[in-house]
Write an enzyme that holds these catalytic residues in place. Structure first.
Site, PDB file in Angstrom:
ATOM      1  N   ALA A   1      19.085  53.102  99.653  1.00 57.02           N
ATOM      2  CA  ALA A   1      20.236  52.248  99.379  1.00 57.02           C
ATOM      3  C   ALA A   1      21.534  53.061  99.247  1.00 57.02           C
ATOM      4  CB  ALA A   1      19.988  51.432  98.112  1.00 57.02           C
ATOM      5  N   HIS A   2      22.625  52.339  99.035  1.00 54.65           N
ATOM      6  CA  HIS A   2      23.941  52.981  99.007  1.00 54.65           C
ATOM      7  C   HIS A   2      24.068  53.979  97.852  1.00 54.65           C
ATOM      8  CE1 HIS A   2      25.532  49.228  96.611  1.00 54.65           C
ATOM      9  NE2 HIS A   2      24.664  49.926  95.904  1.00 54.65           N
ATOM     10  N   ASN A   3      24.769  55.061  98.134  1.00 55.95           N
ATOM     11  CA  ASN A   3      25.120  56.114  97.165  1.00 55.95           C
ATOM     12  C   ASN A   3      23.927  56.963  96.717  1.00 55.95           C
ATOM     13  OD1 ASN A   3      27.708  54.961  97.229  1.00 55.95           O
ATOM     14  ND2 ASN A   3      27.264  53.666  95.460  1.00 55.95           N
TER      15      ASN A   3
ATOM     16  N   GLN B   1      31.916  47.601 101.144  1.00 59.49           N
ATOM     17  CA  GLN B   1      31.213  48.871 101.317  1.00 59.49           C
ATOM     18  C   GLN B   1      32.013  49.690 102.343  1.00 59.49           C
ATOM     19  OE1 GLN B   1      27.716  49.150  99.596  1.00 59.49           O
ATOM     20  NE2 GLN B   1      29.064  47.683  98.570  1.00 59.49           N
TER      21      GLN B   1
END
Length: 203
Positions: A111-113, A70
Site C-alpha cells: 500500500a501507499h507510503n 494521491q
C-alpha cells in the site's frame, strides 16, 4: 515524461504511463501497468502487475467518504524482482519505496507510503497496509497481513498466515494471529493440541 534505459525489454500489452523512469537491463512482462514510478537497474517485473496507481485513502466528513488525493510516486531500487499480479500503490504525498535486492512473490499488495528495506523477501498473497516500514533482510511468509503504520525492524522472520498488529523489534521470529514470538506460539499450539486430545479421549 518517460525514460527507458539501455537493454530494457517491455513485453506485449504493457502500458508505461506518465512520470516513469526505467533504468538499464530491466524486463517488464506482459499486461503490466506502470505510472508515477522510478525504477533503477536490473529489475524484473512479471505479467499483470500494476505499479503507481492511487492508494486507498479516504476521510469521512460526517456524511460521506471523500477521496484523499494521491500525488506521490513509487521508487524501486536495483536488482528487485516483482512477481505476477502484484499491486504497489504510489505514495500519498511522498513515495512508496522498494529498496535494492527485494524479492516479491506473486499476488502481493503493497500500500501507499510503505518502505521495504534491502534484501527482504515477501511470499505470495501477503499484504502490507499503508505507511508501514519493513527493515532489511526481513522474511515474510505467504498470506501474511501487516497492519498500517507499523515498524518491522531488520532480520525479522514472519511465519505464514500471520496477522501483524504491533511493531516487531529486530531479529525476532513471530507467528500466529495476532503474531507473537515463535517460541510462545509453538508452546500455545502444543498446549491447545493436548487439551483437545485429552477432551476427545475422555468424551
Amino acid at each position: 515524461n518517460v525514460e527507458i534505459g539501455k537493454k530494457s525489454k517491455i513485453n506485449a500489452f504493457t502500458v508505461i504511463g506518465p512520470n516513469v523512469k526505467i533504468g538499464h537491463n530491466c524486463t517488464i512482462g506482459n499486461n503490466v501497468s506502470i505510472t508515477n514510478t522510478i525504477i533503477e537497474n536490473n529489475v524484473n517485473i512479471q505479467d499483470g502487475t500494476v505499479i503507481g496507481q492511487d492508494g486507498f485513502g479516504y476521510v469521512f466528513d460526517g456524511s460521506t467518504f471523500l477521496k484523499v488525493p494521491q500525488i506521490g510516486i513509487v521508487k524501486i531500487g536495483n536488482n528487485v524482482d516483482i512477481g505476477a499480479n502484484c499491486t504497489i500503490d504510489r505514495g500519498s504525498l511522498k513515495y512508496t519505496e522498494i529498496k535494492s535486492g527485494v524479492k516479491i512473490d506473486n499476488l502481493v499488495h503493497i500500500a501507499h507510503n510503505v518502505v521495504i528495506g534491502e534484501n527482504s523477501i515477501i511470499a505470495g498473497q501477503s499484504g502490507i497496509a499503508g505507511s508501514s516500514i519493513v527493515g532489511k533482510n526481513v522474511l515474510i511468509g505467504g498470506q501474511v497481513g501487516i497492519s498500517g503504520h507499523l515498524n518491522i525492524e531488520d532480520n525479522v522472520q514472519i511465519g505464514a498466515q500471520s496477522g501483524v498488529t504491533k511493531n516487531i523489534t529486530k531479529n525476532k521470529m513471530v507467528s500466529g494471529t495476532p503474531s507473537i514470538d515463535l517460541k510462545t506460539y509453538l508452546k500455545q499450539s502444543i498446549l491447545l493440541k493436548n487439551m483437545v486430545k485429552k477432551k476427545w479421549m475422555t468424551s
